[in-house]
Design an enzyme around this catalytic site. Structure first.
Site, mmCIF file in Angstrom:
data_model
loop_
_atom_site.group_PDB
_atom_site.id
_atom_site.type_symbol
_atom_site.label_atom_id
_atom_site.label_comp_id
_atom_site.label_asym_id
_atom_site.label_seq_id
_atom_site.Cartn_x
_atom_site.Cartn_y
_atom_site.Cartn_z
ATOM 1 N N GLN A 292 8.176 64.961 51.607
ATOM 2 C CA GLN A 292 8.132 66.366 50.974
ATOM 3 C C GLN A 292 8.096 67.167 52.112
ATOM 4 O O GLN A 292 7.229 67.111 52.865
ATOM 5 C CB GLN A 292 6.891 66.609 50.033
ATOM 6 C CG GLN A 292 6.728 67.935 49.600
ATOM 7 C CD GLN A 292 5.151 68.218 49.543
ATOM 8 O OE1 GLN A 292 4.267 68.170 50.489
ATOM 9 N NE2 GLN A 292 4.815 68.296 48.256
ATOM 10 N N GLU B 254 0.257 67.801 41.469
ATOM 11 C CA GLU B 254 -0.174 66.807 42.710
ATOM 12 C C GLU B 254 -1.962 67.115 42.413
ATOM 13 O O GLU B 254 -2.528 66.213 42.473
ATOM 14 C CB GLU B 254 0.060 67.586 43.896
ATOM 15 C CG GLU B 254 -0.585 66.818 44.950
ATOM 16 C CD GLU B 254 -0.047 67.547 46.510
ATOM 17 O OE1 GLU B 254 -0.043 66.673 47.517
ATOM 18 O OE2 GLU B 254 0.043 68.633 46.640
#
Lengths: 395, 354
Positions: A124, A242
């Site tokens: 990411q 997340e």
């Protein structure tokens, strides 16, 4: 208050249990990225609906209807039996849900199946040296040149960049737009020319994070998720995923039970630590906190089934409270062991494979990562309590 | 599956909340706290709403609701720092008497006319100068910090976990008010001098179930009181200006409020579950009651301090009245077992301590 799940779920739980019974001895003991055994296990889990359960079959998932209770039952049973739950990582837990929601049909076809099967590993590209808590101020830029984006800039805290096949990356494509509206979400391969990766060793001694440098990296124009300038919306959808999943309550309770085991076996001057009232009080205090988080989690689960329940605040506090709690649970174990708790790496007196020290530090990382505790408090007070934002500094 | 309050419980919460808002505002609490009037009028008002009869079975003249309903009420009473003998007379006494099969006093308790106070301190752990000795059903000794100085009768627990009932005006009973920091509820000492009582139960289970319920209600009372302090702190921060801006725009203040929310919000689920478990999950109820009592004591202490600090100097004054909540939370922390003692009990329940 109705905590029963009904007969359908009783039957489902039995199914999960019999799967566990059948495969308990056949599971790989460790999750190895790209390891043959791990990939086979992953495939088996998906085929039985214990991984990628709600991802449509056409994208390589199991294709079940979303059922939060069944997902919970699977998580509970696997956790109790200490079963290998298969592969995780940012491609599976963060990119896949976003592609399902916002990706083009080509992107779904191309990326989801290999991602959930562990054949395509992602990293990411969000944070930058100058854009941490203020992520939207990121400056890595992408300019359109013909049919390609040309990317220049630097990312940091890029987990697994050194082992990843691909990256999902936030870049500034509209430099003139307000900062939140000038960002786009790009997907590209990590072997594209112009990418340099440097390891960033963390305090546990692990190489997980990296710095990633982009110099004239050329990416096909269509590898954008959502439209130009919509990247911030896409990124926030992922952060929501997340925050909730960093420190689940059953893991906290499993670790607390581990502390109890430790206190029943570790001794000082011949006395078991569990018999020392000071340490015992710390343990029970943490049990109380963990219990409160467990019921908070049940309330959140319930609100996903019963849409009329308002759990806005109960959801907002989870990342802050659960990461701090885990850090303290791991820290108690170290204090219980005293000098022995300092053991590291090859020390023969190491307990629990060194997991207590490792997790103690790892959870400090999670307190900071994914929106620091202080940023969480801003969110709770501003969005939860409607308190005004800090006034902008005028130069 | 539905984890939360039912529609009926939300309605109950609303109607009790409305009554307390209208009929027992802070001015009324001040009157009672200063001794100008007693809590009798408030208790009568709550009786008209059916509160003292909440847990008593319908055939005994009660409403026959459950412990989670009582938790909802306790939370409301804490939120409004309401002077009332709810925990003793509406929860602990009925639970003990029903569990012991003693039905004679229930109708009077249900009507609110007959108040039963609670003297459990000597069973939990007698302090200096306190303690009860029993000879048959004749009690001697001293009970301290007994809940409700205006009760008509008292339920006394002995170290053997036996329960005795004695009238407040029985021969050999001397009652003296004990002033505490929390003037929203009363406590007293009972000096017993060969006082004849009735044995209600010699089954420790009855004593423990009663104690569990009392602890859960105190946790719920603290939850409500702490929520009110938090609400007041946030409201105050939004209107108080310093340095040409409302103080709610300072991160230092916002973070104090966020920390209060973060600690308090999970407590709501915990206390709800504790109430549910008292009736529905008996095998977990005792441990969860202990954890709830101890955990809410800690979170309550934190919120009481922090919310007062958000108010700055005004928080320290009598004028704002925040101290009523601060003291109520402080009292809930100590009564029926301070957090260290209750955690030790939680350890024993799990077999982690002897």
């Amino acid at each position: 208050m109705d905590l029963s799940f009904g007969n359908e779920y009783k039957v489902f739980r039995e199914e999960v249990r019999s799967f566990i019974e059948q495969y308990k001895d056949k599971q790989p003991t460790q999750v190895a990225l790209r390891g043959e055994e791990s990939l086979a296990w992953q495939k088996l889990l998906i085929e039985h609906g214990y991984h990628s359960r709600t991802i449509p079959k056409e994208y390589g998932g199991y294709g079940a209807e979303a059922d939060i209770i069944k997902s919970r039952i699977i998580a509970e049973e696997f956790s109790t039996a200490q079963m290998n739950t298969g592969l995780g990582g940012q491609g599976i837990s963060m990119l896949t849900p976003v592609l399902l929601e916002m990706g083009s049909s080509e992107q779904k076809q191309q990326f989801i199946k290999p991602t959930i099967h562990g054949e395509m590993v992602w990293c990411q590209g969000y944070s930058e040296p100058g854009a941490g808590s203020d992520l939207a101020s990121l400056t890595t830029k992408a300019e359109l040149d013909g049919d390609e984006w040309v990317i220049n800039g630097q990312k940091i805290w890029t987990s697994s960049a050194h082992v990843a096949d691909c990256i999902f990356c936030l870049v500034r494509t509209e430099p003139e737009a307000p900062k939140h509206q000038g960002i786009s979400f790009l997907l590209f391969r990590m072997d594209t020319p112009g990418i340099e990766i440097r390891p960033l060793i963390d305090m546990t001694g692990n190489h997980n994070f990296n710095e990633v440098f982009f110099t004239d990296v050329r990416v096909p124009k269509q590898q954008i998720v959502g439209k130009r300038g919509q990247g911030w919306l896409v990124a926030n959808a992922i952060l929501g995923h997340e925050r909730g999943s960093l420190a689940p309550p059953d893991a906290a309770e499993t670790r607390l039970n581990g502390v109890i085991d430790l206190m029943q076996t570790e001794t000082i001057a011949g006395e078991k630590l569990i018999d020392n009232p000071v340490y015992r009080d710390r343990l029970v205090k943490l049990q109380g906190r963990a219990m409160a988080m467990r019921f908070n989690d049940m309330r959140l689960l319930s609100a996903r089934i019963n849409k009329n329940q308002d759990v806005k605040l109960a959801g907002m506090i989870v990342k802050l409270m659960s990461t701090e709690l885990r850090h303290e649970i791991e820290g108690l174990a170290i204090d219980v062991m005293g000098e022995t708790g300092l053991s590291f790496e090859d020390n023969p007196y190491l307990r629990g494979n060194g997991s207590w020290q490792y997790q103690y530090m790892f959870f400090l990382g999670l307190i900071i990562g994914g929106g620091t505790s202080q940023i969480q408090k801003n969110i709770i007070s501003e969005r939860g309590l409607d308190m005004p934002k800090e006034p902008k500094v005028t130069k | 599956m539905e984890f939360g309050l039912s529609q009926e419980q939300i309605l109950l919460q609303d109607s009790v909340g409305k009554f307390l808002n209208d009929q027992v505002p802070l001015d009324k609490v001040r009157q009672i706290a200063s001794g100008e009037s007693s809590d009798a009028e408030v208790w009568q008002g709550l009786a008209d709403l059916g509160i003292p009869s909440l847990l008593i079975a319908e055939e005994q003249g009660g409403v026959g609701l459950g412990s989670l309903d009582a938790v909802v009420i306790a939370e409301c009473l804490g939120y409004h720092v309401t002077p009332s003998p709810f925990i003793s007379s509406a929860v602990m006494a009925p639970i003990a008497l029903m569990a012991a099969g003693r039905q004679d006093a229930l109708a009077a308790i249900a009507s609110g006319r007959h108040r039963v106070g609670i003297a459990f301190g000597e069973a939990i752990g007698a302090r200096n100068d306190a303690g009860v000795v029993v000879d048959g059903t004749v009690l001697s000794g001293k009970c301290l910090f007994v809940l409700d100085a205006d009760a008509d009768a008292y339920l006394i627990a002995t170290p053997e976990k036996n329960l005795y009932l004695i009238a407040a005006d029985a021969k050999g009973v001397e009652r003296n008010n004990l002033t505490t920091v929390d003037k929203t509820r009363t406590t007293c000492e009972l000096i017993l001098n060969n006082a004849t009582s009735e044995l209600v139960s010699d089954d420790p289970e009855v004593y423990l179930r009663t104690l569990d319920a009392g602890r859960v209600m105190q946790a719920a009372d603290t939850l409500g009181a702490a929520q009110c302090m938090l609400d007041q702190a946030v409201a105050y921060a939004k209107q108080r200006e310093q340095f040409n801006r409302v103080i709610a725009s300072f991160q230092a203040v916002k973070h104090m409020c966020a920390e209060m929310v973060a600690n308090l919000e999970p407590c709501r689920s915990m206390v709800w579950y504790a109430g549910h478990a008292l009736d529905e999950v008996p095998e977990e109820a005792r441990l969860i009651a202990c954890h709830s009592k101890a955990h809410l004591s800690e979170v309550g202490k934190f919120v009481a301090k922090t919310a007062t600090e958000v108010h700055g100097g005004m928080g320290f004054t009598d004028l704002v009245g925040l101290h009523y909540w601060f003291k109520r939370i402080g009292a809930n922390r100590q009564l029926l077992g301070a957090p260290e003692l209750v955690r030790e009990e939680a350890a024993r329940i799990q077999g982690l301590a002897v």
